[in-house]
Design an enzyme around this catalytic site. Structure first.
Site, PDB file in Angstrom:
ATOM      1  N   PRO A  85       0.821  -1.216   0.000  1.00  0.00           N
ATOM      2  CG  PRO A  85      -0.704  -1.539   1.702  1.00  0.00           C
ATOM      3  CD  PRO A  85       0.619  -2.025   1.195  1.00  0.00           C
ATOM      4  CD  GLU A 112       0.840  -5.637  11.024  1.00  0.00           C
ATOM      5  OE1 GLU A 112      -0.040  -6.516  11.125  1.00  0.00           O
ATOM      6  OE2 GLU A 112       0.624  -4.471  10.627  1.00  0.00           O
ATOM      7  NE  ARG A 150      -6.806  -6.351 -21.067  1.00  0.00           N
ATOM      8  CZ  ARG A 150      -6.824  -5.218 -21.754  1.00  0.00           C
ATOM      9  NH1 ARG A 150      -5.954  -4.271 -21.459  1.00  0.00           N
ATOM     10  NH2 ARG A 150      -7.690  -5.013 -22.713  1.00  0.00           N
ATOM     11  CG  ASP A 165      -9.103  -1.669 -23.167  1.00  0.00           C
ATOM     12  OD1 ASP A 165      -8.483  -2.426 -22.442  1.00  0.00           O
ATOM     13  OD2 ASP A 165     -10.216  -1.909 -23.660  1.00  0.00           O
TER      14      ASP A 165
HETATM   15  C1  4FV Z   1      -1.367  -4.061  -1.092  1.00  0.00           C
HETATM   16  C2  4FV Z   1      -2.081  -3.050  -1.756  1.00  0.00           C
HETATM   17  C3  4FV Z   1      -1.662  -4.574   0.230  1.00  0.00           C
HETATM   18  C4  4FV Z   1      -0.397  -5.016   3.112  1.00  0.00           C
HETATM   19  C5  4FV Z   1       0.150  -5.823   4.208  1.00  0.00           C
HETATM   20  C6  4FV Z   1      -0.089  -7.179   2.272  1.00  0.00           C
HETATM   21  C7  4FV Z   1      -0.909  -5.967   2.104  1.00  0.00           C
HETATM   22  C8  4FV Z   1       0.481  -7.150   3.631  1.00  0.00           C
HETATM   23  N1  4FV Z   1      -0.380  -4.440  -1.887  1.00  0.00           N
HETATM   24  N2  4FV Z   1      -1.501  -2.867  -2.964  1.00  0.00           N
HETATM   25  N3  4FV Z   1      -3.143  -2.370  -1.354  1.00  0.00           N
HETATM   26  N4  4FV Z   1      -0.747  -5.420   0.762  1.00  0.00           N
HETATM   27  O1  4FV Z   1      -2.669  -4.227   0.829  1.00  0.00           O
HETATM   28  O2  4FV Z   1      -0.476  -3.710  -3.030  1.00  0.00           O
HETATM   29  O3  4FV Z   1       1.862  -7.169   3.500  1.00  0.00           O
END
Ligand code: 4FV
Length: 395
Positions: A85, A112, A150, A165
């Site tokens: 994230p 985490e 794609r 697209d």
């Molecule tokens: C995530 C996202 C995501 C966070 C903690 C996996 C999780 C655990 N990855 N975009 N949104 N990953 O939530 O790519 O490590």
């Protein structure tokens, strides 16, 4: 394209690489993949790959097993991507960029997250699929691999399909319909049954524009709107009378650039009046009659006459983007104009002032420098304005 996925749950990917479009692409060898489990690279007892977070607060993936897995799989052309994230937002532009790589090594975090020291030492790019938290990076990795695949030629039926697209150009897609022509009392829009391809594609373009303006006006900023323009784009250069040399030196190239960027005509106006402008254009054309811009450059008495000329040809009043738009917040000016041009199908004319005064802060005394700087700012403002308007950065 080769994908290496490092995940503590490699079984997750069997169906992904074995089903539908991705399954066929894998079978055709258009994409290849390998699955590595960091447990197989853990020296710790019970192949441990996670441990308590220093400072408390849940489990963290250990650096060593991940490092060994990457060292086992990566080559110097590999791009090591951690799905998280905290990463760069996955959007079509990034997808197109990653599709140019030949080896993507995707790390799927869990718990985490992963030890930051591993990230600093091994990760080229962190990518997020959205501002929400998942239990693992597997689904984000699949989303990235699917979107990237794609763009690998041969993976999706018609390459055009990808280019058709909407997001390929940064706009929202048109609505789609299939049989039956009437479903539970709901009819398919008649134009789609008309067989008139021209009408169908302009209806679809209008639908894309309508939905983008309604649902995602933010997309307009970077959208490549050229396929959606129904009228022409024009530029107007206002030349200072006692700086004819500027006109003579830079205008031909400015006009050429504007033509190359998709403009329909360049107007030359001069405060000395239409005759002065016409004389200037004729002098330029006499000097290089064969020049591409010769038929493109046209003298005008002012923005009004230029607009009149456009109105007659385009049967629509042009949107006028006045001089100085470059300095007074190009972004806002462009957002407004893009919206108006797309919504109302209007032509647009961008005005530029060509005179030394343009760059008040140019260094004193160095005439040569002054000239060069003036040219740059003229070309710069033209290129940036048109590039952002057309959204060429996407093309
Ligand atoms: C995530 C996202 C995501 C966070 C903690 C996996 C999780 C655990 N990855 N975009 N949104 N990953 O939530 O790519 O490590």
């Amino acid at each position: 394209m080769k994908f290496t996925v490092i995940s503590a749950f490699p079984e997750f990917f069997g169906p992904f690489f074995g089903t539908s479009v991705i399954g066929k692409a894998t079978a055709k060898g258009l994409i290849s993949h390998e699955l590595l489990n960091p447990r197989d690279f853990s020296e710790a007892p019970h192949n441990q790959i996670d441990d308590y977070a220093y400072g408390g607060g849940g489990m963290v993936m250990m650096a060593e097993p991940l490092a060994r897995a990457v060292e086992a799989a990566a080559s110097n052309t590999s791009k090591v991507i951690l799905m998280s994230p905290q990463g760069k937002r996955l959007e079509e532009a990034l997808v197109e960029e990653l599709a140019m790589e030949d080896h993507l090594l995707l790390l799927c975090g869990h718990y985490e997250g992963v030890d930051e020291r591993f990230v600093e030492s091994f990760v080229d790019l962190e990518v997020s699929i959205g501002d929400f938290v998942l239990t693992g990076g597997e689904i984000p990795a699949m989303a990235l691999m699917d979107a990237v695949s794609r763009h690998i030629s041969g993976v999706v039926g018609k390459k055009e399909a990808v280019e058709e697209d909407s997001f390929f150009r940064g706009m929202l897609d048109t609505p789609h319909y299939t049989r039956p022509a009437e479903w539970r009392g709901k009819k398919v829009p008649g134009v789609l049954l008309s067989g008139d391809h021209g009408a169908v594609s302009s209806w679809r373009r209008q639908e894309s524009i309508r939905r983008t303006l309604e649902r995602r006006p933010d997309l307009l900023e970077n959208a490549d709107i050229r396929p959606y323009l129904r009228k022409g784009v024009y530029v107007l250069f206002n030349v200072d009378p006692d700086e004819e040399d500027i006109a003579e030196r830079v205008l031909p190239t400015l006009a050429e650039d504007a033509a190359a960027m998709g403009c329909k005509k360049a107007f030359l106006v001069s405060v000395k009046g239409e005759k002065a402008a016409r004389d200037c254009v004729n002098r330029l054309k006499q000097r290089s009659p064969e020049a591409v811009w010769a038929g493109f450059l046209k003298a005008a008495g002012g923005i009004e006459t230029a607009s009149e000329w456009i109105k007659k040809r385009e049967k629509a009043e042009p949107c006028v983007v006045p001089e100085g738009h470059f300095r007074n917040g190009l972004g806002t000016a462009l957002r407004r104009v893009k919206r108006e041009v797309l919504e109302k199908g209007k032509p647009v004319i961008f005005c530029f002032r060509c005179c030394r005064k343009q760059s008040p802060d140019s260094p004193k005394g160095d005439a040569e420098g002054k000239e060069r700087e003036l040219d740059l700012s003229l070309f710069g403002s033209l290129a940036v304005t048109l590039d952002r308007f057309f959204g060429c950065s996407r093309c």
